[in-house]
Design an enzyme around this catalytic site. Structure first.
Site, PDB file in Angstrom:
ATOM      1  N   SER A 242     -14.083 -17.280   6.310  1.00 11.02           N
ATOM      2  CA  SER A 242     -15.326 -17.832   5.772  1.00 11.02           C
ATOM      3  C   SER A 242     -16.168 -16.710   5.188  1.00 11.02           C
ATOM      4  CB  SER A 242     -16.112 -18.548   6.873  1.00 11.02           C
ATOM      5  OG  SER A 242     -16.572 -17.615   7.835  1.00 11.02           O
ATOM      6  N   LYS A 243     -17.335 -17.081   4.658  1.00 13.46           N
ATOM      7  CA  LYS A 243     -18.215 -16.108   4.026  1.00 13.46           C
ATOM      8  C   LYS A 243     -18.595 -14.975   4.974  1.00 13.46           C
ATOM      9  CE  LYS A 243     -20.301 -19.359   0.762  1.00 13.46           C
ATOM     10  NZ  LYS A 243     -21.560 -19.995   0.308  1.00 13.46           N
ATOM     11  N   ARG A 244     -18.708 -15.277   6.251  1.00 16.32           N
ATOM     12  CA  ARG A 244     -19.165 -14.247   7.185  1.00 16.32           C
ATOM     13  C   ARG A 244     -18.125 -13.147   7.401  1.00 16.32           C
ATOM     14  NH1 ARG A 244     -17.220 -15.141  12.432  1.00 16.32           N
ATOM     15  NH2 ARG A 244     -16.148 -17.132  12.691  1.00 16.32           N
ATOM     16  N   HIS A 245     -16.898 -13.374   6.929  1.00 19.42           N
ATOM     17  CA  HIS A 245     -15.863 -12.349   7.080  1.00 19.42           C
ATOM     18  C   HIS A 245     -15.880 -11.322   5.948  1.00 19.42           C
ATOM     19  CE1 HIS A 245     -14.081 -15.599   9.670  1.00 19.42           C
ATOM     20  NE2 HIS A 245     -13.992 -14.557  10.458  1.00 19.42           N
ATOM     21  N   GLY A 246     -16.854 -11.432   5.064  1.00 23.26           N
ATOM     22  CA  GLY A 246     -16.958 -10.408   4.015  1.00 23.26           C
ATOM     23  C   GLY A 246     -16.863 -10.984   2.634  1.00 23.26           C
TER      24      GLY A 246
END
Length: 466
Positions: A242-246
């Site tokens: 997801s977006k939080r992984h970079g």
């Protein structure tokens, strides 16, 4: 006669191209290249409300940056609506599709009733069998595919093996909305048939769509392609990416300073292996890749390994191949250089100390322009009165040096250090600060050779005067 291999990458421009999509594109591209076949790029933009021109731009720019060239396309589904409408008309005539006039309320009640009986929610086929509201309802109908009502559909998946779906569990899929626009699953079927696609390599989130698409292809008298459903990529924490992984868009990896070959090398090893080999050139990937060797287990991102591979590619690539990428990063810093010899020299000098091209560009600013920014702490420590005396002496020796090359420069530095009975560092470090502005650079002789005599002397003049 065996048909030539035709693969396709068919992203939807409802979001930015991310690395999961890139890996799917890579596997499809590699297989086409390995089999000397054709690779098609198709933009599946039937979801007009959610599709965006920006997402299309990222797809095209991302594929170009990665060097995943296509042999056909890009095709756009929104430009093929007449073709889809023609096929739907043929299916209505053949009886493999039918009009459905059921209202939203009827469909909701149908779904609730099946859930209450612990059955899979699906359309019950009432319009198919003449039991629905019909044209008398005055509603504009949708068009549904008449899926087989008995038997099973067997997907012989290259990655997952044999997967069986009971046709009683499959819905009579809507293939055209009430406004006449075709739906995603139907467009995919027509496109794959028209474009002669022989192998569909895609994410395993599409596996449940496959029996529906196979049945539509069979209804059209077409042979379904070979399917290979690739497992998803997980974040480093094991959760769904997801977006939080970079990075979200693949172009963010370009901005972060990755070489496209390094990113592709990293992605090909997520779910596929060739012995213990970690480093692959593009040519080696093409020669070794086999879709039958894709692992069915999900793979997790490892950012540290990605960085390590990037540096490996920086170290082993020909400088001329890295040059356009370094130039791109320098341009983002406002540095525009056409001096290819200088740029290739910088790559050779900096690549052992740079994990990314962005880092290489930022650490190479001092090679350009006449002015530099002195680090105050470094200047206070190394540009002392005594050091400036040494630098003035060096300036005179450099001005008289006939051969401006690293070995000759090194000999001058060693000669002065020996005369003054100083360690080489006592001469080199003040010089480094004077010409680069800081305490870190490639070896000082190589640094000065790249800077050139004129620029070196000008910078020394700023410190010690002429």
């Amino acid at each position: 006669m065996t048909l030539p291999v035709v693969t396709r990458f068919a992203p939807s421009p409802t979001g930015l191209l991310h690395i999961g999509g890139v890996r799917t594109a890579l596997f499809s591209w590699l297989y086409a290249r390995r089999m000397q076949g054709q690779f098609i790029l198709r933009v599946e933009d039937t979801d007009v409300e959610r599709s965006s021109s920006e997402a299309v731009k990222v797809i095209l720019e991302g594929m170009a940056w990665l060097g995943l060239d296509h042999d056909q396309g890009p095709f756009y589904q929104t430009q093929r609506f007449d073709r889809y409408k023609g096929v739907i008309a043929e299916m209505l005539t053949a009886g493999t599709a039918y009009h459905c006039y059921c209202s939203k309320e009827e469909l909701d009640a149908m779904r609730a009733d099946r859930k209450a009986r612990k059955e899979k929610p699906r359309y019950d086929g009432r319009c198919r069998h003449g039991k629905g509201p019909g044209a008398a309802s005055g509603r504009p109908p949708v068009v549904r595919f008449a899926n087989p009502e008995t038997g099973a559909t067997v997907v012989e998946d290259v990655v997952h093996g044999q997967v069986t779906f009971q046709n009683t569990e499959l819905d009579d899929l809507i293939i055209a909305r009430s406004d006449g626009t075709p739906t995603y699953n139907f467009c995919v079927v027509v496109d794959d048939a028209d474009m002669g696609v022989t192998h569909v390599i895609r994410g395993d989130d599409h596996l449940n769509n496959t029996p529906k698409q196979m049945n539509m292809l069979l209804a059209l008298g077409k042979t379904p392609p070979v399917y290979a459903h690739v497992p998803m990529i997980l974040g480093a924490d094991g959760a769904k990416l997801s977006k939080r992984h970079g990075a979200v868009s693949v172009l963010e990896y370009q901005e972060q300073g990755y070489l496209p070959e390094a990113l592709l090398n990293y992605l090909v090893r997520l779910g596929w292996s060739h012995g213990d080999q970690e480093y692959f050139t593009r040519e080696e990937m093409i020669a070794a890749f086999d879709v039958r060797e894709i692992n069915k287990a999900a793979s997790a991102l490892n950012p540290e390994k990605m960085l390590w591979l990037n540096q490996q590619h920086l170290m082993k690539a020909q400088p001329k191949d890295v040059l356009p990428h370094l130039r791109w990063h320098l341009a983002r810093l406002g540095i525009f250089s056409q001096d290819e010899a200088l740029l290739e020299g910088i790559i050779l000098a900096q690549r052992e100390r740079s994990k990314t091209l962005k880092e290489m560009a930022e650490n190479s600013r001092f090679f350009f322009g006449d002015d530099i920014s002195l680090d105050p702490k470094a200047a206070d420590k190394h540009l002392t009165a005594d050091a400036k005396v040494l630098l003035k002496d060096l300036r005179a020796r450099f001005a008289a040096l006939e051969d401006w090359a690293a070995p000759a420069i090194h000999a001058v530095l060693e000669g002065l250090a020996q005369e003054k009975t100083l360690g080489l560092g006592k001469v080199a470090q003040p010089l480094r600060v004077a010409v680069t502005g800081g305490t870190v650079s490639p070896p000082i002789d190589a640094t000065l050779a790249l800077l050139g005599r004129e620029r070196t002397l000008k910078r020394l003049d700023l410190i010690v005067g002429t």
